[in-house]
Scaffold this motif. Structure first.
Motif, PDB file in Angstrom:
ATOM      1  N   GLU A 446       0.827  -1.202   0.000  1.00  0.00           N
ATOM      2  CA  GLU A 446       0.000   0.000   0.000  1.00  0.00           C
ATOM      3  C   GLU A 446       0.866   1.259   0.000  1.00  0.00           C
ATOM      4  O   GLU A 446       0.590   2.217  -0.736  1.00  0.00           O
ATOM      5  CB  GLU A 446      -0.925  -0.019   1.234  1.00  0.00           C
ATOM      6  CG  GLU A 446      -1.755   1.225   1.439  1.00  0.00           C
ATOM      7  CD  GLU A 446      -2.814   1.417   0.365  1.00  0.00           C
ATOM      8  OE1 GLU A 446      -2.879   0.584  -0.556  1.00  0.00           O
ATOM      9  OE2 GLU A 446      -3.547   2.402   0.443  1.00  0.00           O
ATOM     10  N   ALA A 447       1.919   1.248   0.795  1.00  0.00           N
ATOM     11  CA  ALA A 447       2.790   2.423   0.860  1.00  0.00           C
ATOM     12  C   ALA A 447       3.431   2.671  -0.496  1.00  0.00           C
ATOM     13  O   ALA A 447       3.509   3.814  -0.958  1.00  0.00           O
ATOM     14  CB  ALA A 447       3.857   2.223   1.924  1.00  0.00           C
ATOM     15  N   ALA A 448       3.862   1.588  -1.138  1.00  0.00           N
ATOM     16  CA  ALA A 448       4.486   1.733  -2.449  1.00  0.00           C
ATOM     17  C   ALA A 448       3.470   2.295  -3.436  1.00  0.00           C
ATOM     18  O   ALA A 448       3.765   3.193  -4.229  1.00  0.00           O
ATOM     19  CB  ALA A 448       5.007   0.383  -2.938  1.00  0.00           C
ATOM     20  N   ARG A 449       2.245   1.776  -3.341  1.00  0.00           N
ATOM     21  CA  ARG A 449       1.209   2.240  -4.252  1.00  0.00           C
ATOM     22  C   ARG A 449       0.949   3.731  -4.050  1.00  0.00           C
ATOM     23  O   ARG A 449       0.863   4.506  -5.001  1.00  0.00           O
ATOM     24  CB  ARG A 449      -0.077   1.447  -3.994  1.00  0.00           C
ATOM     25  CG  ARG A 449      -1.159   1.671  -5.020  1.00  0.00           C
ATOM     26  CD  ARG A 449      -2.417   0.939  -4.627  1.00  0.00           C
ATOM     27  NE  ARG A 449      -3.093   1.574  -3.509  1.00  0.00           N
ATOM     28  CZ  ARG A 449      -3.934   2.584  -3.646  1.00  0.00           C
ATOM     29  NH1 ARG A 449      -4.203   3.055  -4.827  1.00  0.00           N
ATOM     30  NH2 ARG A 449      -4.506   3.122  -2.587  1.00  0.00           N
ATOM     31  N   LEU A 450       0.853   4.136  -2.760  1.00  0.00           N
ATOM     32  CA  LEU A 450       0.565   5.540  -2.456  1.00  0.00           C
ATOM     33  C   LEU A 450       1.688   6.451  -2.923  1.00  0.00           C
ATOM     34  O   LEU A 450       1.457   7.512  -3.490  1.00  0.00           O
ATOM     35  CB  LEU A 450       0.364   5.714  -0.952  1.00  0.00           C
ATOM     36  CG  LEU A 450      -0.964   5.222  -0.427  1.00  0.00           C
ATOM     37  CD1 LEU A 450      -0.963   5.269   1.086  1.00  0.00           C
ATOM     38  CD2 LEU A 450      -2.083   6.091  -0.971  1.00  0.00           C
ATOM     39  N   THR A 451       2.925   5.996  -2.684  1.00  0.00           N
ATOM     40  CA  THR A 451       4.058   6.831  -3.073  1.00  0.00           C
ATOM     41  C   THR A 451       4.090   6.981  -4.579  1.00  0.00           C
ATOM     42  O   THR A 451       4.300   8.076  -5.110  1.00  0.00           O
ATOM     43  CB  THR A 451       5.363   6.193  -2.578  1.00  0.00           C
ATOM     44  OG1 THR A 451       5.197   5.837  -1.223  1.00  0.00           O
ATOM     45  CG2 THR A 451       6.511   7.171  -2.711  1.00  0.00           C
ATOM     46  N   ARG A 452       3.835   5.867  -5.246  1.00  0.00           N
ATOM     47  CA  ARG A 452       3.819   5.926  -6.709  1.00  0.00           C
ATOM     48  C   ARG A 452       2.741   6.905  -7.168  1.00  0.00           C
ATOM     49  O   ARG A 452       2.975   7.770  -8.010  1.00  0.00           O
ATOM     50  CB  ARG A 452       3.541   4.536  -7.265  1.00  0.00           C
ATOM     51  CG  ARG A 452       3.139   4.553  -8.728  1.00  0.00           C
ATOM     52  CD  ARG A 452       2.815   3.159  -9.224  1.00  0.00           C
ATOM     53  NE  ARG A 452       2.222   3.184 -10.546  1.00  0.00           N
ATOM     54  CZ  ARG A 452       0.936   3.323 -10.777  1.00  0.00           C
ATOM     55  NH1 ARG A 452       0.088   3.462  -9.778  1.00  0.00           N
ATOM     56  NH2 ARG A 452       0.483   3.323 -12.017  1.00  0.00           N
ATOM     57  N   GLN A 453       1.577   6.755  -6.559  1.00  0.00           N
ATOM     58  CA  GLN A 453       0.477   7.603  -6.974  1.00  0.00           C
ATOM     59  C   GLN A 453       0.790   9.073  -6.720  1.00  0.00           C
ATOM     60  O   GLN A 453       0.530   9.930  -7.549  1.00  0.00           O
ATOM     61  CB  GLN A 453      -0.774   7.196  -6.189  1.00  0.00           C
ATOM     62  CG  GLN A 453      -2.043   7.692  -6.808  1.00  0.00           C
ATOM     63  CD  GLN A 453      -3.161   6.700  -6.589  1.00  0.00           C
ATOM     64  OE1 GLN A 453      -2.988   5.510  -6.849  1.00  0.00           O
ATOM     65  NE2 GLN A 453      -4.270   7.156  -6.095  1.00  0.00           N
ATOM     66  N   HIS A 454       1.363   9.323  -5.574  1.00  0.00           N
ATOM     67  CA  HIS A 454       1.711  10.700  -5.238  1.00  0.00           C
ATOM     68  C   HIS A 454       2.670  11.265  -6.268  1.00  0.00           C
ATOM     69  O   HIS A 454       2.507  12.375  -6.760  1.00  0.00           O
ATOM     70  CB  HIS A 454       2.347  10.730  -3.847  1.00  0.00           C
ATOM     71  CG  HIS A 454       2.816  12.083  -3.452  1.00  0.00           C
ATOM     72  ND1 HIS A 454       1.962  13.065  -3.038  1.00  0.00           N
ATOM     73  CD2 HIS A 454       4.051  12.637  -3.434  1.00  0.00           C
ATOM     74  CE1 HIS A 454       2.645  14.157  -2.774  1.00  0.00           C
ATOM     75  NE2 HIS A 454       3.922  13.928  -2.999  1.00  0.00           N
ATOM     76  N   ARG A 455       3.670  10.458  -6.623  1.00  0.00           N
ATOM     77  CA  ARG A 455       4.653  10.965  -7.580  1.00  0.00           C
ATOM     78  C   ARG A 455       4.021  11.156  -8.953  1.00  0.00           C
ATOM     79  O   ARG A 455       4.378  12.075  -9.686  1.00  0.00           O
ATOM     80  CB  ARG A 455       5.838  10.011  -7.660  1.00  0.00           C
ATOM     81  CG  ARG A 455       6.635  10.085  -6.387  1.00  0.00           C
ATOM     82  CD  ARG A 455       7.809   9.175  -6.374  1.00  0.00           C
ATOM     83  NE  ARG A 455       8.444   9.285  -5.069  1.00  0.00           N
ATOM     84  CZ  ARG A 455       9.432   8.523  -4.666  1.00  0.00           C
ATOM     85  NH1 ARG A 455       9.908   7.583  -5.465  1.00  0.00           N
ATOM     86  NH2 ARG A 455       9.953   8.675  -3.474  1.00  0.00           N
ATOM     87  N   LEU A 456       3.101  10.257  -9.267  1.00  0.00           N
ATOM     88  CA  LEU A 456       2.422  10.414 -10.554  1.00  0.00           C
ATOM     89  C   LEU A 456       1.623  11.707 -10.577  1.00  0.00           C
ATOM     90  O   LEU A 456       1.614  12.433 -11.563  1.00  0.00           O
ATOM     91  CB  LEU A 456       1.505   9.225 -10.823  1.00  0.00           C
ATOM     92  CG  LEU A 456       2.192   7.935 -11.257  1.00  0.00           C
ATOM     93  CD1 LEU A 456       1.187   6.811 -11.350  1.00  0.00           C
ATOM     94  CD2 LEU A 456       2.890   8.128 -12.600  1.00  0.00           C
ATOM     95  N   TRP A 457       0.950  12.004  -9.477  1.00  0.00           N
ATOM     96  CA  TRP A 457       0.175  13.239  -9.424  1.00  0.00           C
ATOM     97  C   TRP A 457       1.079  14.452  -9.542  1.00  0.00           C
ATOM     98  O   TRP A 457       0.777  15.406 -10.248  1.00  0.00           O
ATOM     99  CB  TRP A 457      -0.620  13.344  -8.117  1.00  0.00           C
ATOM    100  CG  TRP A 457      -1.924  12.611  -8.125  1.00  0.00           C
ATOM    101  CD1 TRP A 457      -2.332  11.656  -7.246  1.00  0.00           C
ATOM    102  CD2 TRP A 457      -3.013  12.795  -9.031  1.00  0.00           C
ATOM    103  NE1 TRP A 457      -3.593  11.226  -7.552  1.00  0.00           N
ATOM    104  CE2 TRP A 457      -4.026  11.908  -8.646  1.00  0.00           C
ATOM    105  CE3 TRP A 457      -3.216  13.606 -10.141  1.00  0.00           C
ATOM    106  CZ2 TRP A 457      -5.237  11.804  -9.319  1.00  0.00           C
ATOM    107  CZ3 TRP A 457      -4.406  13.514 -10.817  1.00  0.00           C
ATOM    108  CH2 TRP A 457      -5.402  12.622 -10.404  1.00  0.00           C
ATOM    109  N   GLU A 458       2.190  14.394  -8.828  1.00  0.00           N
ATOM    110  CA  GLU A 458       3.135  15.507  -8.920  1.00  0.00           C
ATOM    111  C   GLU A 458       3.573  15.686 -10.359  1.00  0.00           C
ATOM    112  O   GLU A 458       3.615  16.803 -10.889  1.00  0.00           O
ATOM    113  CB  GLU A 458       4.365  15.219  -8.049  1.00  0.00           C
ATOM    114  CG  GLU A 458       4.085  15.231  -6.566  1.00  0.00           C
ATOM    115  CD  GLU A 458       4.252  16.616  -5.982  1.00  0.00           C
ATOM    116  OE1 GLU A 458       4.872  17.456  -6.644  1.00  0.00           O
ATOM    117  OE2 GLU A 458       3.757  16.854  -4.867  1.00  0.00           O
ATOM    118  N   MET A 459       3.901  14.569 -10.969  1.00  0.00           N
ATOM    119  CA  MET A 459       4.358  14.607 -12.339  1.00  0.00           C
ATOM    120  C   MET A 459       3.265  15.151 -13.246  1.00  0.00           C
ATOM    121  O   MET A 459       3.518  15.942 -14.155  1.00  0.00           O
ATOM    122  CB  MET A 459       4.757  13.181 -12.754  1.00  0.00           C
ATOM    123  CG  MET A 459       5.489  13.080 -14.051  1.00  0.00           C
ATOM    124  SD  MET A 459       6.914  14.167 -14.084  1.00  0.00           S
ATOM    125  CE  MET A 459       8.224  13.063 -13.647  1.00  0.00           C
TER     126      MET A 459
END
Lengths: 526, 282, 456
Positions: A446-459
């Protein structure tokens, strides 16, 4: 409950007939049906207690009616009962439909001013008709008078609002009180007239549902039918009027005329409703069902249907109750039943109800806190372990983050961090043993998923900055659902170039992360 | 998207990551405004997230970003006018509630009813109400101070006009005078330059410079990118999160702007051109 | 309830009626200013309707018609109305009007039901809630400090004093929280606190008043005098003072007209309270029409005057241009075509210009009757010396403006005419001189036409 409402809003509804009882059996309206049943049940459960309370307060002779009385009313044995119920139900439907438009047009109290403004017309019509030697109590004259002075009142409101610097509320207040004052002054004169007693006119103020005659009922039916046909015929025009006046005007819709049509429907319904519930409470039938319906849906046509149903059911129930209990005035009972529905809707409405909104708000705040926690842990571990090629199985259970390390990473204090950790522990995302926090496997996923998602949003915010603010929904469970897979793929490529990709390991459960974190089962997260 | 852009994006990403996790909330009483980890959510969506910055004292700070980037939300959240999902704010090293009197707020012009029966002088006097205190009436000296402030913004001759009879620029100056009379140390201004005439814009800039001279800090939400380098010393580029913040010369680069506003911004070329010219002039 | 006496002999009874009416009107109007300014005018209506269950409950509990419990019951429910309305608006996100509508109708209905339950015991007529009984309230007597006066006057007197104190003491707090609630809150005057304080006083006033004068009058007095004085002034303090006078005036007028007006139609007097509401409405209507700055009629007349002046200006300027181009004087029909004026206004404008001696008509003996302007004459007008001076100034303003717009603001040439056409009517000598200076005293405008000098 939430999921149910989501399904209904998804379905395409534009082609369906709006005003038909058939829609009650549509799958989409199951919520409403449940609501109606629940309300009915609750109300009848509460009614005896209410009556008892009234008894003890007032020591009246009212008693719980016998089964016989119930049967008489509910089986519509009396002709009179049939007439009354038919009349009020149609009135409720018409008022509910018109009311849903006036509510959205933010003109809810216009009906109130208007019904008060009709009083001088009623009294005047009586005086003139009597002076001319006609029957002053004839409904035709009275309603004509009411319509004329009601329209005058609307004209006065519009004049004050458009020509002076006063706002709408003051215009309403002025017209309401001055016209009503004039009406009462005229009534004072009516009472001195020799030819007839003016007792009948009082019924316009408080209403007299119980003595509704077949002529009254016919009048109500005709008027409501006109209102319903007009509102349905002009449905999309009225919709655009209520939604965005300026836009409607720019597209060439005749705003003034649409407004006049809507106000005329208000006048029509108000005038015929005066006799039934009285001019003070008439506004309730326009406002309450529509306001109640608003809590259940975000769609206008659904709202209209719900409003019609609530109005009809409220009127019938109120009339039945006042018929069964001898000591309850019908107009007041109708309003009370409607406001009971309003209260239920406001609390439990599936679209905007208080409970659902509080729940959503809490869930959102909790989710934000959890996301912060998991991401903080992931990013804390990332430079030394995850990014450095250490096997994921190791830090899943062994690499620990201490609470004192987490604490300065965000603005949380102990008081907020600890409950968040405990809640995450309960959902088996973390293990928490004396000051050390470990990921579980699913927590790491879940943490990996959230971090990925966060970075995707930033991007995304960077790559699509000009269109971003409207679309960004970081609270969404799955970025793919909001942005679509192509864009996400593109963003992934960008992340990879920057070596900021987050590898998401196989989920231990096979179906994604735990339910409490709230993802949709179908969402792919690889 | 070509390779070059993507590498820019990556740098931006790295830098914004570092700003968002920059530790610490300044409790330095000299730091006029310190925001840390601020997240505000309306309905179901976070509107601004992970916003954090420390502002230098005695500077003019511009907040720029596209529509819907959460600029007004940021100011309101700082003043506790709306609830926040997470985050802390320090004003001169303490909470806002404590240092309320040291903050002057200039709301958006549309936020009030301009038909209200008060004169320009009355509006400015409102800035002194908390000095005067509950129940005490407005005295002559307060009116004199208000008139002084109106004079500073250049509309003392309109003091007795009803506010609806002022032009948009004059209304904005009235609001500004109201903030000035509060004699705060930190000013938060929500789009003071919106829809004002050129003369008013110049007057407002003068006032801002004057504030700076007196070592006050002003945080100004601003729309016109072209004037940013001219008006401000320090800039916060905001698009739901802080893209970048720092001195204008370092922060207000076309790269950062592109990250804030996106690549399709036509004004962008003009701004870079303007900046290039300015650099050559120096 | 019916005021039976018909004699116009003013008696002490009448005095008390008027006093009670004035007190009620003034106390409501004081608060009403802020209701109107905060766009909550309908709240007075809502509160007066909604207090019914409070009265009924007090009644059912105390089993008496004594005033005190009823008063408290009503005030509590009145404040609850404000609370519920605010709560539904905020929590339920329902718009203000609708949430008010839901709350007060529900409470009124509840009150009606409770009253009917109670009606077996005591005679509490819902009518008296609506119409009040100012006539009978003036008959009751209570002795206080050795003087005999109606209790209603006593209660309302106290309420009036309390309201006046509130408005005077909290003047600036009320002002700021009504004008800019967000700023008030950031300055430590909680806008919400002021809101509820106001609501408490509104409830107290409504309850104290409507027992004697009925809810109609209360609603009217909350809104109408304040609205009327809002049409008359631009200062909050003046607005409050004026509203007090209007309220008092409508109370006096109301009682008078309640006795007099029905007689014109051969009836006896009608209820005083309702006539007070009607006369307040009449005063509002007058204020709305004739308010010096914002009156509808006044504004209309002012607009007409302005457009008339502009028409006159346009006529002389047109004649000047004709002279300049030496195309001969235009006929009346040509003027009408050029200036888009209706024949009547054109006739009036020409008549005015002739009277001022700015134009003359060919072939007509000077000093001919105004009718001579009308087509009978060949229809050739020309400027007199005086008219030419004025026309020259206008044309000069126009062309200077065109020059200025092109030179200073670089407006495109095809768009300058309309702007200059508007500005020329508002340009006086000093402004013209400044324009002249700024544009370096040009000889011709952008179209190449000569700019006439200030003096001939």
């Amino acid at each position: 409950m939430i999921r149910g409402s989501r399904n209904t809003t998804d379905s395409d509804v534009s082609g369906r007939s709006v005003f038909s009882l058939g829609c009650l059996s549509n799958a989409g309206s199951s919520t409403l049906r449940l609501l109606a049943i629940a309300c009915l049940f609750l109300f009848f459960a509460a009614a005896p207690r209410y009556a008892a309370a009234a008894d003890s307060l007032a020591d009246t002779s009212a008693t719980w009616p016998t089964w016989q009385q119930w049967k008489r009313v509910l089986s519509l044995q009396d002709y009179n009962t049939r007439v009354v119920l038919l009349g009020v139900s149609v009135l409720g439907a018409g008022a509910g439909l018109v009311g849903s438009f006036t509510l959205l047009r933010k003109r809810a109290l216009m009906g109130d001013a208007l019904s008060h403004a009709s009083l001088p017309g009623i009294a005047m019509a009586f005086i003139i008709a009597s002076a001319l030697g006609r029957d002053g109590k004839s409904l035709g004259y009275l309603l004509t008078g009411a319509t004329v002075s009601g329209l005058l009142g609307v004209a006065a409101i519009l004049w004050i609002r458009n020509k002076t610097r006063l706002k709408e509320d003051a215009a309403l207040g002025i017209v309401l009180s001055v016209f009503f004052g004039a009406g009462i002054a005229l009534l004072g004169i009516v009472q001195q007239m020799q030819y007839s007693s003016a007792a009948g006119l009082e019924s316009f103020i408080y209403g007299k549902t119980a003595s509704m005659g077949s002529n009254d009922a016919k009048l109500i039916i005709v008027a409501s039918a006109i209102a319903i046909v007009v509102c349905l015929g002009l449905f999309k025009e009225l919709k655009i009027l209520c939604f965005d006046e300026a836009f409607a005007g720019s597209r060439g819709f005749p705003i003034v005329w649409l407004d006049i049509v809507l106000m005329s429907m208000v006048v029509l319904i108000t005038i015929v409703g005066l006799q039934a519930v009285g001019l003070i409470l008439m506004i309730a039938l326009m406002v309450i069902p529509a306001a109640a319906a608003r809590f259940w849906t975000h769609e206008l046509w659904r709202m209209s249907v719900y409003s019609v149903v609530i109005g009809t059911v409220g009127c019938v129930l109120g009339a039945v109750l006042s018929a069964v209990f001898p000591n309850l005035p019908s107009g007041a009972m109708i309003v009370l039943v409607c406001s009971f529905f309003f209260f239920l809707s406001m609390m439990f409405g599936t679209a905007r109800g208080v409970v659902i909104r509080t729940y959503r708000r809490r869930r959102l705040n909790r989710r934000i806190a959890r996301q912060h926690l998991l991401r903080a842990m992931y990013e804390h571990l990332e430079p030394n372990t995850i990014g450095a090629g250490v096997k994921s199985s190791r830090f899943e259970s062994k690499a620990a983050v201490t609470v004192s390390e987490l604490l300065p990473m965000r603005s949380w204090g102990w008081g907020r961090l600890l409950p968040t950790i405990r809640a995450a522990q309960e959902d088996e995302l973390l293990r928490f043993t004396d000051d050390n926090v470990f990921f579980t496997r699913s927590g790491f996923v879940e943490a990996a998923r959230l971090t990925r998602q966060h970075r995707l949003w930033e991007m995304y915010l960077i790559a699509y900055a000009d269109v971003a603010p409207g679309l960004v929904d970081r609270g969404a469970d799955d970025i793919e659902h909001v942005l679509g897979p192509e864009i996400v793929d593109q963003l992934e490529d960008l992340l990879e170039e920057q070596k900021m990709t987050v590898e998401i390991p196989e989920s231990p459960h096979g179906i994604g992360v735990p339910e409490s974190a709230g993802p949709q089962p179908g969402g792919s997260t690889s | 998207m070509n390779k070059q852009t993507s590498s820019q994006l990556g740098d931006a990403l790295a830098s914004s990551e570092s700003t968002s996790s920059a530790p610490g909330l300044s409790t330095d009483p000299l730091c006029p405004l310190s925001v840390y980890d601020l997240t505000v959510a309306y309905h179901r969506k976070p509107v601004i997230w992970d916003v954090g910055f420390d502002l230098p004292a005695g500077q003019l700070i511009g907040v720029v970003g596209p529509n819907g980037a959460g600029k007004s939300t940021l100011l309101k959240a700082i003043m506790d006018l709306i609830p926040r999902a997470s985050g802390r704010v320090r004003v001169f090293g303490d909470t806002y509630a404590h240092n309320r009197k040291r903050v002057g707020y200039v709301p958006q012009r549309e936020s009030v009813d301009w038909q209200f029966p008060v004169s320009a002088l009355d509006v400015v006097t409102m800035g002194l109400y908390d000095d005067i205190g509950w129940f005490f009436p407005v005295r002559k000296k307060h009116r004199a101070r208000a008139l002084e402030a109106l004079d500073r913004v250049g509309i003392a001759d309109l003091a007795n006009r009803q506010i609806s009879q002022l032009s948009g620029g004059q209304q904005q100056r009235t609001f500004l005078a109201r903030a000035l009379v509060q004699d705060a140390d930190l000013y938060l201004m929500d789009e003071p330059f919106a829809a004002v005439d050129a003369a008013t814009e110049r007057a407002i800039v003068e006032i801002l410079r004057d504030l700076k001279k007196r070592e006050k800090t002003a945080v100004v939400i601003h729309h016109d990118l072209q004037t940013v380098p001219e008006y401000f010393d320090h800039v916060i580029l905001l698009n739901m999160r802080v893209v970048s913040h720092g001195p204008v010369s370092e922060t207000f680069t076309s790269e950062n702007l592109q990250k804030t506003y996106g690549g399709r911004l036509t004004l962008l070329d003009e701004v870079t051109e303007a900046m290039r010219r300015r650099e050559q002039a120096l | 309830m019916i005021y039976a006496q018909i004699d116009l002999n003013w008696q002490q009874h009448d005095t008390w009626i008027v006093v009670i009416g004035i007190l009620c009107a003034v106390s409501s109007a004081l608060l009403g200013n802020f209701l109107v300014l905060r766009r909550m005018s309908m709240l007075g209506d809502a509160v007066t309707h909604a207090v019914l269950p409070g009265i009924a409950a007090a009644f059912l509990i105390s089993h008496s018609r004594s005033s005190l419990p009823m008063f408290f019951g009503a005030v509590i429910v009145g404040v609850l109305t404000a609370l519920f309305t605010e709560w539904i608006r905020r929590v339920g996100r329902v718009d203000e009007g609708a949430s008010m509508g839901v709350v007060f109708t529900s409470l009124f209905a509840l009150g009606l039901v409770m009253l009917v339950q109670a009606s077996d015991h005591v005679d509490l007529d819902p009518d008296c809630v609506l119409y009040g009984a100012i006539e009978s309230a003036a008959i009751d007597e209570v002795e206080i400090f050795g003087r005999v006066l109606p209790p209603a006057a006593l209660i309302l007197g106290v309420v009036t004093i309390v309201n006046a104190l509130f408005v005077v003491l909290c003047f600036k707090e009320l002002k700021i929280s009504s004008f800019d609630p967000a700023l008030a809150t950031t300055m430590g005057f909680s806008a919400r606190l002021m809101h509820y304080l106001l609501m408490v006083l509104v409830s107290i006033t409504a309850v104290a008043s409507f027992e004697s004068v009925g809810s109609v009058l209360v609603v009217a007095m909350f809104v109408v005098p304040a609205a009327a004085s809002y049409m008359l002034t631009d200062r909050l303090a003046w607005m409050i003072v004026l509203s007090v006078f209007i309220a008092a005036a409508s109370a006096i007028l109301g009682h008078g007209s309640a006795i007099v007006v029905p007689r014109w139609f051969g009836f006896e007097s009608t209820t005083t309270a309702s006539m007070m509401a009607v006369s307040a409405g009449g005063l509002f209507f007058l204020a709305a029409l004739f308010g010096p700055k914002h009156g509808v009629l006044v504004k209309w007349v002012r607009r007409q005057f302005l457009s008339f002046r502009i028409l006159c200006d346009d006529i002389v300027a047109l004649l000047y241009r004709c002279e300049e181009r030496e195309t001969g004087s235009p006929s009346k029909a040509e003027l009408a075509d050029n200036l888009f004026a209706s024949s009547w206004t054109l006739w009036a404008a020409l008549a005015t210009l002739r009277r001022r001696g700015e134009i003359a008509v060919d072939g007509a003996v000077s000093g001919a009757v105004d009718g001579a302007v009308d087509g009978a004459v060949s229809g050739d007008f020309h400027l007199t010396g005086r008219g030419r001076d004025r026309a020259r100034q206008l044309v000069r303003s126009h062309r200077l403006w065109e020059q200025y717009l092109v030179v200073e603001t670089s407006t495109e040439t095809d768009r300058i005419h309309d702007k200059a056409e508007r500005f020329e009517h508002f340009t006086d000598r000093p402004l013209r001189d400044r324009l002249d200076r700024v544009t370096d005293a040009p000889d011709t405008d952008p179209h190449g036409r000569p700019i006439p000098s200030e003096k001939s």
